[in-house]
Scaffold this motif. Structure first.
Motif, mmCIF file in Angstrom:
data_model
loop_
_atom_site.group_PDB
_atom_site.id
_atom_site.type_symbol
_atom_site.label_atom_id
_atom_site.label_comp_id
_atom_site.label_asym_id
_atom_site.label_seq_id
_atom_site.Cartn_x
_atom_site.Cartn_y
_atom_site.Cartn_z
ATOM 1 N N ARG A 44 -0.153 -1.989 4.112
ATOM 2 C CA ARG A 44 -1.022 -1.399 3.087
ATOM 3 C C ARG A 44 -2.246 -0.798 3.787
ATOM 4 O O ARG A 44 -3.345 -1.339 3.744
ATOM 5 C CB ARG A 44 -1.412 -2.450 2.052
ATOM 6 C CG ARG A 44 -0.222 -3.004 1.294
ATOM 7 C CD ARG A 44 -0.588 -3.865 0.087
ATOM 8 N NE ARG A 44 -1.772 -4.677 0.224
ATOM 9 C CZ ARG A 44 -1.776 -5.947 0.662
ATOM 10 N NH1 ARG A 44 -0.653 -6.521 1.042
ATOM 11 N NH2 ARG A 44 -2.901 -6.629 0.728
ATOM 12 N N GLN A 45 -2.018 0.352 4.442
ATOM 13 C CA GLN A 45 -3.045 0.955 5.283
ATOM 14 C C GLN A 45 -4.332 1.319 4.550
ATOM 15 O O GLN A 45 -5.418 1.091 5.090
ATOM 16 C CB GLN A 45 -2.481 2.172 6.025
ATOM 17 C CG GLN A 45 -1.404 1.811 7.029
ATOM 18 C CD GLN A 45 -1.867 0.753 8.025
ATOM 19 O OE1 GLN A 45 -2.999 0.763 8.493
ATOM 20 N NE2 GLN A 45 -0.992 -0.188 8.334
ATOM 21 N N PRO A 46 -4.279 1.888 3.340
ATOM 22 C CA PRO A 46 -5.546 2.195 2.651
ATOM 23 C C PRO A 46 -6.385 0.937 2.402
ATOM 24 O O PRO A 46 -7.593 0.933 2.623
ATOM 25 C CB PRO A 46 -5.111 2.844 1.341
ATOM 26 C CG PRO A 46 -3.747 3.389 1.620
ATOM 27 C CD PRO A 46 -3.123 2.416 2.590
ATOM 28 N N ASP A 47 -5.726 -0.133 1.953
ATOM 29 C CA ASP A 47 -6.442 -1.391 1.733
ATOM 30 C C ASP A 47 -6.965 -1.950 3.047
ATOM 31 O O ASP A 47 -8.099 -2.432 3.129
ATOM 32 C CB ASP A 47 -5.537 -2.433 1.079
ATOM 33 C CG ASP A 47 -5.141 -2.073 -0.348
ATOM 34 O OD1 ASP A 47 -5.862 -1.271 -0.975
ATOM 35 O OD2 ASP A 47 -4.125 -2.598 -0.829
ATOM 36 N N ALA B 214 -7.787 -0.372 5.743
ATOM 37 C CA ALA B 214 -8.914 0.415 6.239
ATOM 38 C C ALA B 214 -10.214 0.017 5.533
ATOM 39 O O ALA B 214 -11.262 -0.129 6.185
ATOM 40 C CB ALA B 214 -8.638 1.902 6.053
ATOM 41 N N LEU B 215 -10.155 -0.172 4.220
ATOM 42 C CA LEU B 215 -11.355 -0.587 3.485
ATOM 43 C C LEU B 215 -11.795 -1.983 3.901
ATOM 44 O O LEU B 215 -12.984 -2.243 4.104
ATOM 45 C CB LEU B 215 -11.089 -0.557 1.977
ATOM 46 C CG LEU B 215 -10.949 0.823 1.345
ATOM 47 C CD1 LEU B 215 -10.511 0.688 -0.108
ATOM 48 C CD2 LEU B 215 -12.251 1.590 1.445
#
Length: 75
Positions: free
Chosen positions: A32-35, A37-38
């Motif tokens: 879950r790359q977007p999560d 990154a955040l």
């Protein structure tokens, strides 16, 4: 003994820091790359507090080792 001068030192919320890291690791490990990154930014913000905690625990370890050595007669 009087209280130290200045504002009270805020203690880091180690449970929250641990939860953020666990959430980051879970997101990273499950793609879950977007999560991830955040959460990586939040985890990075915690680094100074973790570093301080490591130094605090190391000082406590040294203090306890010195006291144990003293109690054992310097052996």
């Amino acid at each position: 003994m009087p209280a130290p001068a200045g504002p009270p030192r805020l203690l880091p919320d180690l449970d929250a820091m641990t939860s953020r890291y666990a959430a980051y690791a879970d997101a990273r490990d499950n793609g879950r790359q977007p999560d991830a990154a955040l959460l990586a930014a939040a985890v990075a913000d915690d680094v100074p507090a973790w570093r301080h905690e490591v130094h605090r625990l190391e000082a406590l370890r040294r203090e306890l080792a010195a006291e144990l050595d003293r109690l054992q007669g310097g052996a």
